[in-house]
Write an enzyme that holds these catalytic residues in place. Structure first.
Site, PDB file in Angstrom:
ATOM      1  N   ASP A 176       0.804  -1.233   0.000  1.00 40.01           N
ATOM      2  CA  ASP A 176       0.000   0.000   0.000  1.00 40.01           C
ATOM      3  C   ASP A 176       0.837   1.284   0.000  1.00 40.01           C
ATOM      4  OD1 ASP A 176       0.883  -0.620   2.534  1.00 40.01           O
ATOM      5  OD2 ASP A 176      -0.917   0.117   3.549  1.00 40.01           O
ATOM      6  N   GLU A 264      11.028  -4.215  12.780  1.00 38.52           N
ATOM      7  CA  GLU A 264      12.225  -3.721  12.089  1.00 38.52           C
ATOM      8  C   GLU A 264      13.472  -4.003  12.940  1.00 38.52           C
ATOM      9  OE1 GLU A 264       9.462  -1.999  12.654  1.00 38.52           O
ATOM     10  OE2 GLU A 264       8.666  -1.374  10.693  1.00 38.52           O
TER      11      GLU A 264
END
Ligand code: UDP
Ligand code: MN
Length: 318
Positions: A176, A264
């Site tokens: 997206d 992350e």
């Protein structure tokens, strides 16, 4: 006498016609020339030659995209496929959050001419980790199963295709976000044993979340406002990894066990330290990727039609 004048006048008319032709021709070709020059100038301004070269000749970039079936899926993947078509050194690893791969995705890959430089995988998120109807989207990790499946595929593929000898890069490319083709030229600059970093627009409650560099261009940290205490307080779209690091650290992957916002850090902690990250995008002064999010479309009328057995998309794929 009259005849003589007419005979003498003939060359005069001929010259006149030729002159008129030449004048018209020169006016029109001048105009063409003006157009051409304008087009050339516009191209020169817009064409980043270095980026163009890097996107042609750079290392293979394995772009890993988790994706799942929803009304906007085809629109998202169409946008992404068009970026990837423009960047010849990207290899698209697309992982569907589903039991099996879908026709929608395989047709899209075929139609976009990306068959030769893509792989279509599937890995279903276990039900207990899957977002339910009204869950806020941050309440559960997204993309864990799919990214890990892709990493497994990439590791195997790299091992079978030159291993550590061949330099390539791994990037997590959510379906997206909005990506500039120039981003891939930057990713192409990632050196062996390095993790590249750059700013990401519209994320973490900020206009831009970005690495902070010292005067020598070393990454000191990040400007993040949201959970800045994270070991690597940056977004998934803001880094990419040299393939040797992925091969040398087989334990590096994503996990369901970590707190929100720590995916992350979870992979990066195995691979690098902040000071050793390679700053890109003109010393982290340019935004080439945006963490955009697509509105969930309102389909109230469609639901009514579906109940009446008259859905609007019979016989078409949206
Ligand atoms: N995703 C997925 N299954 C899900 C939800 C998300 O595969 O149930 C994918 C999604 O298509 C995207 C990535 O995981 O590529 C990250 O999800 P999302 O964009 O919703 O996360 P956010 O932008 O909020 O971090
Ligand atoms: Mn997203």
């Amino acid at each position: 006498m009259n005849q003589e004048i007419r005979i003498k006048a003939k060359p005069f008319y001929a010259v006149l016609v030729i002159l008129a032709f030449l004048i018209i021709y020169s006016i029109s070709s001048n105009r063409d020339c003006g157009d051409e020059e304008q087009i050339k100038a516009a191209l020169e301004q817009s064409l980043n030659r270095e980026a163009f070269h890097l996107n042609q000749k750079g290392p293979t970039i394995y772009a890993i995209t988790p994706t799942y079936a929803r009304p906007v899926q085809k629109a998202e993947l169409t946008r992404l496929s068009h970026v990837i078509r423009l960047v010849p050194n990207v290899f698209w690893v697309i992982v569907e959050d589903a039991e099996n791969t879908s026709q929608l995705v395989s047709k899209l890959l075929k139609k976009s001419g990306l068959n030769e430089r893509s792989v279509q995988l599937s890995a279903k998120t276990p039900t207990n980790f899957k977002l339910q109807g009204k869950d806020p989207n941050w309440s559960k990790p997204r993309g864990v199963e799919q990214r890990n499946k892709a990493l497994e595929w990439v590791r195997k593929h790299l091992a079978e295709n030159g291993g550590r000898e061949k330099h390539s890069v791994i990037y997590f490319m959510d379906d997206d976000n909005t990506y500039s083709t120039d981003l891939f030229a930057e990713i192409s600059k990632i050196e062996r044993n390095k993790v590249g970093v750059w700013p990401v627009g519209l994320v973490g409650g900020l206009m831009v979340e970005k690495p902070v560099l010292n005067r020598d261009g070393i990454v000191l940290g990040f400007n993040s406002e949201w959970r800045p205490e994270r070991p690597f307080p940056l977004d998934m779209a803001g880094f990419a990894i040299s393939s040797d690091l992925i091969l040398d650290n087989p334990q590096a992957q994503f996990s369901y066990e970590v707190e929100r916002g720590y995916q992350e850090s979870e992979i990066l902690r195995h691979l690098t330290i902040v000071h050793e990250m390679q700053p890109l995008a003109n010393k982290c002064t340019e935004v080439l990727v945006w963490h955009t999010r697509t509105e969930v479309p309102k389909l109230d009328a469609e639901k009514v039609l579906q109940k009446a057995g008259k859905r609007s998309d019979v016989g078409l794929e949206v």
